[in-house]
Design an enzyme around this catalytic site. Structure first.
Site, PDB file in Angstrom:
ATOM      1  N   CYS A 121     -27.230  14.814  -6.885  1.00  0.00           N
ATOM      2  CA  CYS A 121     -27.222  14.447  -8.306  1.00  0.00           C
ATOM      3  C   CYS A 121     -28.395  13.577  -8.738  1.00  0.00           C
ATOM      4  O   CYS A 121     -29.182  13.987  -9.593  1.00  0.00           O
ATOM      5  CB  CYS A 121     -25.910  13.762  -8.645  1.00  0.00           C
ATOM      6  SG  CYS A 121     -24.491  14.730  -8.121  1.00  0.00           S
ATOM      7  N   LYS A 161     -27.309  -2.232  -3.999  1.00  0.00           N
ATOM      8  CA  LYS A 161     -27.397  -2.269  -2.534  1.00  0.00           C
ATOM      9  C   LYS A 161     -28.740  -1.661  -2.140  1.00  0.00           C
ATOM     10  O   LYS A 161     -28.997  -0.479  -2.351  1.00  0.00           O
ATOM     11  CB  LYS A 161     -26.216  -1.466  -1.968  1.00  0.00           C
ATOM     12  CG  LYS A 161     -26.033  -1.548  -0.497  1.00  0.00           C
ATOM     13  CD  LYS A 161     -24.877  -2.508  -0.144  1.00  0.00           C
ATOM     14  CE  LYS A 161     -24.756  -2.736   1.351  1.00  0.00           C
ATOM     15  NZ  LYS A 161     -25.831  -3.465   1.993  1.00  0.00           N
ATOM     16  N   PHE A 172     -18.158  12.380 -13.959  1.00  0.00           N
ATOM     17  CA  PHE A 172     -18.821  11.214 -13.358  1.00  0.00           C
ATOM     18  C   PHE A 172     -18.296  10.901 -11.957  1.00  0.00           C
ATOM     19  O   PHE A 172     -18.469   9.790 -11.467  1.00  0.00           O
ATOM     20  CB  PHE A 172     -18.657   9.997 -14.281  1.00  0.00           C
ATOM     21  CG  PHE A 172     -19.259  10.220 -15.647  1.00  0.00           C
ATOM     22  CD1 PHE A 172     -20.633  10.125 -15.832  1.00  0.00           C
ATOM     23  CD2 PHE A 172     -18.462  10.568 -16.732  1.00  0.00           C
ATOM     24  CE1 PHE A 172     -21.207  10.357 -17.083  1.00  0.00           C
ATOM     25  CE2 PHE A 172     -19.021  10.799 -17.991  1.00  0.00           C
ATOM     26  CZ  PHE A 172     -20.399  10.692 -18.167  1.00  0.00           C
ATOM     27  N   LYS A 189     -24.694  12.058 -19.653  1.00  0.00           N
ATOM     28  CA  LYS A 189     -24.645  12.289 -18.201  1.00  0.00           C
ATOM     29  C   LYS A 189     -25.997  11.993 -17.541  1.00  0.00           C
ATOM     30  O   LYS A 189     -26.079  11.272 -16.540  1.00  0.00           O
ATOM     31  CB  LYS A 189     -24.230  13.740 -17.946  1.00  0.00           C
ATOM     32  CG  LYS A 189     -24.370  14.216 -16.531  1.00  0.00           C
ATOM     33  CD  LYS A 189     -23.340  13.603 -15.607  1.00  0.00           C
ATOM     34  CE  LYS A 189     -23.642  13.991 -14.171  1.00  0.00           C
ATOM     35  NZ  LYS A 189     -22.552  13.810 -13.278  1.00  0.00           N
ATOM     36  N   ASP A 249     -14.202  31.938  -8.820  1.00  0.00           N
ATOM     37  CA  ASP A 249     -15.528  31.811  -8.192  1.00  0.00           C
ATOM     38  C   ASP A 249     -15.977  33.214  -7.789  1.00  0.00           C
ATOM     39  O   ASP A 249     -15.152  34.069  -7.461  1.00  0.00           O
ATOM     40  CB  ASP A 249     -15.441  30.905  -6.955  1.00  0.00           C
ATOM     41  CG  ASP A 249     -16.791  30.305  -6.583  1.00  0.00           C
ATOM     42  OD1 ASP A 249     -16.981  29.093  -6.775  1.00  0.00           O
ATOM     43  OD2 ASP A 249     -17.669  31.070  -6.117  1.00  0.00           O
TER      44      ASP A 249
HETATM   45  C1  UGA Z   1     -23.476  10.229  -8.475  1.00  0.00           C
HETATM   46  C2  UGA Z   1     -22.865   9.313  -9.551  1.00  0.00           C
HETATM   47  O1  UGA Z   1     -22.548   8.047  -8.986  1.00  0.00           O
HETATM   48  C3  UGA Z   1     -21.613   9.949 -10.151  1.00  0.00           C
HETATM   49  O2  UGA Z   1     -21.134   9.137 -11.213  1.00  0.00           O
HETATM   50  C4  UGA Z   1     -21.966  11.331 -10.695  1.00  0.00           C
HETATM   51  O3  UGA Z   1     -20.822  12.004 -11.205  1.00  0.00           O
HETATM   52  C5  UGA Z   1     -22.551  12.175  -9.572  1.00  0.00           C
HETATM   53  O4  UGA Z   1     -23.724  11.516  -9.042  1.00  0.00           O
HETATM   54  C6  UGA Z   1     -22.901  13.526 -10.149  1.00  0.00           C
HETATM   55  O5  UGA Z   1     -23.799  13.599 -10.991  1.00  0.00           O
HETATM   56  O6  UGA Z   1     -22.196  14.514  -9.866  1.00  0.00           O
HETATM   57  P1  UGA Z   1     -22.963  10.727  -5.888  1.00  0.00           P
HETATM   58  O7  UGA Z   1     -24.332  11.307  -5.870  1.00  0.00           O
HETATM   59  O8  UGA Z   1     -21.839  11.530  -5.356  1.00  0.00           O
HETATM   60  O9  UGA Z   1     -22.548  10.336  -7.407  1.00  0.00           O
HETATM   61  O10 UGA Z   1     -22.978   9.374  -5.044  1.00  0.00           O
HETATM   62  P2  UGA Z   1     -23.254   7.822  -5.312  1.00  0.00           P
HETATM   63  O11 UGA Z   1     -22.165   7.058  -4.683  1.00  0.00           O
HETATM   64  O12 UGA Z   1     -23.549   7.525  -6.700  1.00  0.00           O
HETATM   65  O13 UGA Z   1     -24.578   7.583  -4.423  1.00  0.00           O
HETATM   66  C7  UGA Z   1     -25.799   8.231  -4.711  1.00  0.00           C
HETATM   67  C8  UGA Z   1     -26.881   7.717  -3.807  1.00  0.00           C
HETATM   68  O14 UGA Z   1     -27.245   6.383  -4.137  1.00  0.00           O
HETATM   69  C9  UGA Z   1     -26.516   7.674  -2.316  1.00  0.00           C
HETATM   70  O15 UGA Z   1     -27.601   8.151  -1.569  1.00  0.00           O
HETATM   71  C10 UGA Z   1     -26.293   6.196  -2.035  1.00  0.00           C
HETATM   72  O16 UGA Z   1     -26.562   5.856  -0.703  1.00  0.00           O
HETATM   73  C11 UGA Z   1     -27.295   5.563  -2.977  1.00  0.00           C
HETATM   74  N1  UGA Z   1     -26.947   4.185  -3.360  1.00  0.00           N
HETATM   75  C12 UGA Z   1     -25.854   3.933  -4.116  1.00  0.00           C
HETATM   76  C13 UGA Z   1     -27.779   3.135  -2.957  1.00  0.00           C
HETATM   77  O17 UGA Z   1     -28.809   3.332  -2.274  1.00  0.00           O
HETATM   78  N2  UGA Z   1     -27.473   1.856  -3.351  1.00  0.00           N
HETATM   79  C14 UGA Z   1     -26.385   1.595  -4.105  1.00  0.00           C
HETATM   80  O18 UGA Z   1     -26.175   0.392  -4.427  1.00  0.00           O
HETATM   81  C15 UGA Z   1     -25.553   2.641  -4.498  1.00  0.00           C
END
Ligand code: UGA
Length: 424
Positions: free
Chosen positions: A256, A247, A148, A200, A30
């Site tokens: 992301c 949800k 992912f 992706k 880094d």
């Molecule tokens: C997301 C993807 O899920 C990963 O697969 C991907 O690798 C990552 O982006 C990335 O591109 O690096 P992340 O952003 O860490 O992961 O978190 P998530 O758990 O997917 O949640 C994303 C957002 O969606 C959060 O704000 C969460 O509160 C919201 N969310 C998620 C909802 O409002 N409802 C749901 O049912 C699920």
């Protein structure tokens, strides 16, 4: 295998540490000297459950350095996992990726694999190949290998992937990379470079679509008197739909989904495709995060009202505030003269730097003392498990806006709390 990983952010560091745990020898490179010096002292630059312990466990197989030159030659596989932040027009900023590619192209040895893990638009890997060809005449291969993992469950996700995607134009190169992932015992999808890059964006945008869709149904549910929890359950049991990412709440945040949806829109626009659904996904998400404020203002005057805000991170188990709905909500509440007491177990320190006017409390219950309303922004377990009787007794005016639908509506209503969820 001997591995080098450029970039010690979420994706780079988790990848490096997990690959070390799979018994590979990994060098993390880094340009941020203080980050590297802290990592050498065992200090992780962000909150991710289990990561500190995994670094400790694998420290003999991990090396943190700013010196790419002397560490690259021995690596069989070089990962690039640097950031691709959003540009003002929504496109992905690729300068960090290309800087790394330029840098490593001067230090390659024959037969190394250069694997791009950063989220990059179609054509980036081919452009990287061209840069390398200008500076290096030996044999090499550039591969696309999107990640992912989710923040907050990053180690589990890396170790238990639904699939690994490898994009390449060279079959032998993909075999070597597949060998690295073999211990994970998951399906490996091998494709061309461009399809892999697009997988992706398509995956993240599809998940964002699911969220904006269910949020729209939630808004409709409220109008017609339906219950979004039951609707999501009834829909999700259909195997073609599936129960995950249904949800309803105040919209998606993080580093992301918002960025990747906008980047895919930009890619579509550049290619003269009017991606109407995705535009709507983005718009729905922008307006969804304002719903708690609208609900609140319909019930009370914000000027001088005591508002308790529980959860600040964009989701539980992370201290990340990128695109966190909390920031929009706090800004608006303060502008309208509300007095805010907030609680978050890990993100508080970072928010304190932005909003000094807010009082930060060591526990959710302290934030609730004399509150005229509670807004739930992040579904931390401490919030899900709030004792509602205690909540009612602490508040001056028992009004709950549950932005994540985590509290028991029936119980709250029975206790005399005015409970407003999203679509329930
Ligand atoms: C997301 C993807 O899920 C990963 O697969 C991907 O690798 C990552 O982006 C990335 O591109 O690096 P992340 O952003 O860490 O992961 O978190 P998530 O758990 O997917 O949640 C994303 C957002 O969606 C959060 O704000 C969460 O509160 C919201 N969310 C998620 C909802 O409002 N409802 C749901 O049912 C699920």
């Amino acid at each position: 295998m001997k591995i080098a990983v450029y970039g010690s952010g979420y994706v780079g560091l988790v990848t490096a540490v997990c690959l070390a745990d799979l018994k590979n020898q990994v060098t993390c490179i880094d340009i941020d000297e203080s980050k590297i010096s802290n990592l050498n002292k065992g200090l992780v630059p962000f909150f991710e459950p289990g990561l500190d312990e995994l670094i400790q466990k694998n420290k003999s197989r991990l090396n943190f350095t700013i010196d790419a030159k002397s560490n690259l030659k021995s690596a069989e596989i070089i990962f690039i996992a640097v950031g691709t932040p959003q540009r003002p027009d929504g496109s992905a900023e690729l300068k960090y990726v290309f800087q790394v590619v330029e840098d490593l192209s001067h230090n390659l040895t024959d037969n190394q694999l250069i694997v791009i893990k950063s989220t990059v638009p179609p054509g980036t890997c081919q452009a990287a190949e061209e840069i390398i060809k200008k500076n290096f005449s030996g044999k090499f291969a550039v591969l696309s290998n999107p990640e992912f993992l989710r923040q907050g469950s990053a180690i589990y996700d890396f170790m238990n992937p639904d699939r690994v995607v490898i994009g390449t134009s060279k079959e032998s190169a993909s075999k070597l990379l597949a060998k690295l992932y073999a211990p994970l015992k998951c399906p490996i999808v091998t494709t061309d470079l461009i399809s892999s890059e697009l997988i992706k964006y398509a995956s993240n945008s599809f998940l964002a679509t699911k969220i904006s869709f269910i949020n729209s149904i939630a808004n409709l549910s409220e109008k017609v008197g339906a219950n979004i929890d039951d609707i999501a359950k009834g829909m999700g049991l259909d195997k073609r739909i599936g129960p995950l990412f249904l949800k309803a709440g105040i919209g998606y945040g993080g580093s992301c989904f918002p960025k990747d949806v906008k980047a895919l829109l930009n890619i579509s626009q550049t290619n003269n495709i009017d991606f109407k659904i995705l535009k709507a996904v983005d718009e729905v998400n922008e307006s969804q995060r304002l719903i708690p404020l609208q609900k609140l203002e319909a019930k009370l005057t914000l000027k001088n009202a005591n508002i308790a805000v529980l959860g600040l991170a964009f989701k539980p188990d992370t201290d990340d505030l990128r695109e966190a709905p909390s920031l929009t909500i706090l800004k608006s509440l303060l502008a309208k003269g509300a007095k805010i007491k907030a609680w978050d177990p890990v993100a508080e320190e970072k928010v304190r730097e932005i909003y000094q006017e807010v009082i930060y409390c060591p526990s959710p219950y302290e934030a609730l003392e004399d509150a005229d309303a509670l807004i739930i922004i992040t579904e931390w377990p401490q919030v899900k498990n709030l004792n509602l009787t205690k909540v009612k007794n602490l508040m001056r005016n028992p009004l709950i806006i549950d932005g994540r639908n985590v509290l028991n509506k029936k119980q709250a209503t029975k206790l005399g709390i005015t409970y407003l969820g999203i679509g329930r």
